[in-house]
Design a protein around this motif. Structure first.
Motif, PDB file in Angstrom:
ATOM      1  N   VAL A 237     -11.554  10.103 -12.716  1.00 17.40           N
ATOM      2  CA  VAL A 237     -10.476   9.239 -12.223  1.00 17.40           C
ATOM      3  C   VAL A 237      -9.625   9.983 -11.194  1.00 17.40           C
TER       4      VAL A 237
ATOM      5  N   SER B 248     -11.287   4.414 -21.281  1.00 18.08           N
ATOM      6  CA  SER B 248     -10.532   4.848 -20.096  1.00 18.08           C
ATOM      7  C   SER B 248     -10.047   6.296 -20.270  1.00 18.08           C
TER       8      SER B 248
ATOM      9  N   VAL C  53     -11.945   4.892 -10.110  1.00 14.04           N
ATOM     10  CA  VAL C  53     -12.734   5.325 -11.264  1.00 14.04           C
ATOM     11  C   VAL C  53     -14.178   5.327 -10.804  1.00 14.04           C
TER      12      VAL C  53
ATOM     13  N   ILE D 252      -5.879   1.664 -16.401  1.00 17.08           N
ATOM     14  CA  ILE D 252      -7.321   1.562 -16.149  1.00 17.08           C
ATOM     15  C   ILE D 252      -7.965   0.601 -17.139  1.00 17.08           C
TER      16      ILE D 252
END
Length: 257
Positions: free
Chosen positions: A207, A198, A229, A187
């Motif tokens: 996520v 992240s 996300v 990510i």
């Protein structure tokens, strides 16, 4: 050879299912039609059935470029038609002037009928029009039972597949290099944000991998995964190309524009 070592522990049940389908087709000389599969499941099926044996597969989700597709596993001498995938297209007729309908509401209402996610394909939205693909075997049940979405009363219209709306969904391919396949690293690399940020997104439940919320920062990503996300859109892992000279992973991703 231990086939499971190439996949995640939680994918074992699906792997067994695919091997069972393959064995069934091999021994009965009959085609097997699956439910709608997500991109990761399609990848697993491709790996397990392979390209060169006496059993082959074809994937179709209602239109070219569908995300969720049904697989037809069959002896290699069969040539299937689109009709054999048994996919129906519905459009939702609702009072556009008074309510708006969102993707999660459509999915939630379909699931609340007691049906599995695998019975539905992509949900398409454009200019207030909403359509979805469904497996033919549950289409009558949906028509008889789906009467509202959110607060809106709705009616369903069944359409031919060639009446599908074309959405403006565009995937831009991009090559990234990352130090590992961990979810936080991926990510961070895809969205150009810090690892700390992240990790925070993951721990806060923002996520999803293949439509499932993952809160484990060290979750290992794999080819075919769809990552989302909240606030950043969705990304497909199209291929993992191997390691670079600097021992980083070279990965091709598709970012939704």
């Amino acid at each position: 050879m231990n086939i499971y070592q190439h996949f995640r522990p939680e994918e074992r049940e699906f792997i067994d299912q695919v091997l069972h389908w393959k064995e069934y087709v091999d021994s009965s000389y009959t085609a097997k039609l699956t439910d709608f599969l997500d991109p990761r499941e399609q990848h697993i099926l491709k790996v397990l059935i392979g390209e060169n044996g006496t059993i082959k597969y074809q994937l179709f989700g209602g239109i070219p470029g569908s995300e969720r597709k049904r697989a037809l596993i069959m002896p290699d001498y069969l040539i299937p038609t689109e009709d054999e995938f048994q996919i129906n297209l519905f459009e939702i007729d609702y009072p556009i002037k008074f309510v708006s309908i969102e993707h999660p509401q459509v999915l939630g209402s379909l699931m609340s009928l007691g049906l599995k996610r695998g019975k539905f394909g992509d949900i398409l939205m454009k200019d207030h029009r909403v359509q979805f693909f469904a497996a033919a075997e549950i289409s009558d049940y949906i028509k008889n039972n789906l009467e509202s979405i959110g607060k809106a009363s709705i009616r369903l219209k069944e359409l031919a597949l060639n009446e599908t709306i074309t959405t403006d969904e565009v995937w831009m391919e991009q090559v990234i290099t990352v130090s590992s396949l961990r979810l936080d690293t991926m990510i961070s690399g895809i969205h150009n944000i810090s690892r700390q940020k992240s990790q925070l997104f993951i721990q806060q439940g923002l996520v999803k991998v293949n439509w499932t919320t993952i809160e484990n920062v060290s979750f290992e990503c794999a080819e075919g995964d769809l990552l989302s996300v909240r606030g950043y859109g969705r990304v497909k892992i199209l291929s993992i190309e191997g390691r670079t000279k600097k021992d980083k992973w070279r990965i091709v991703v598709g970012k939704q524009k």
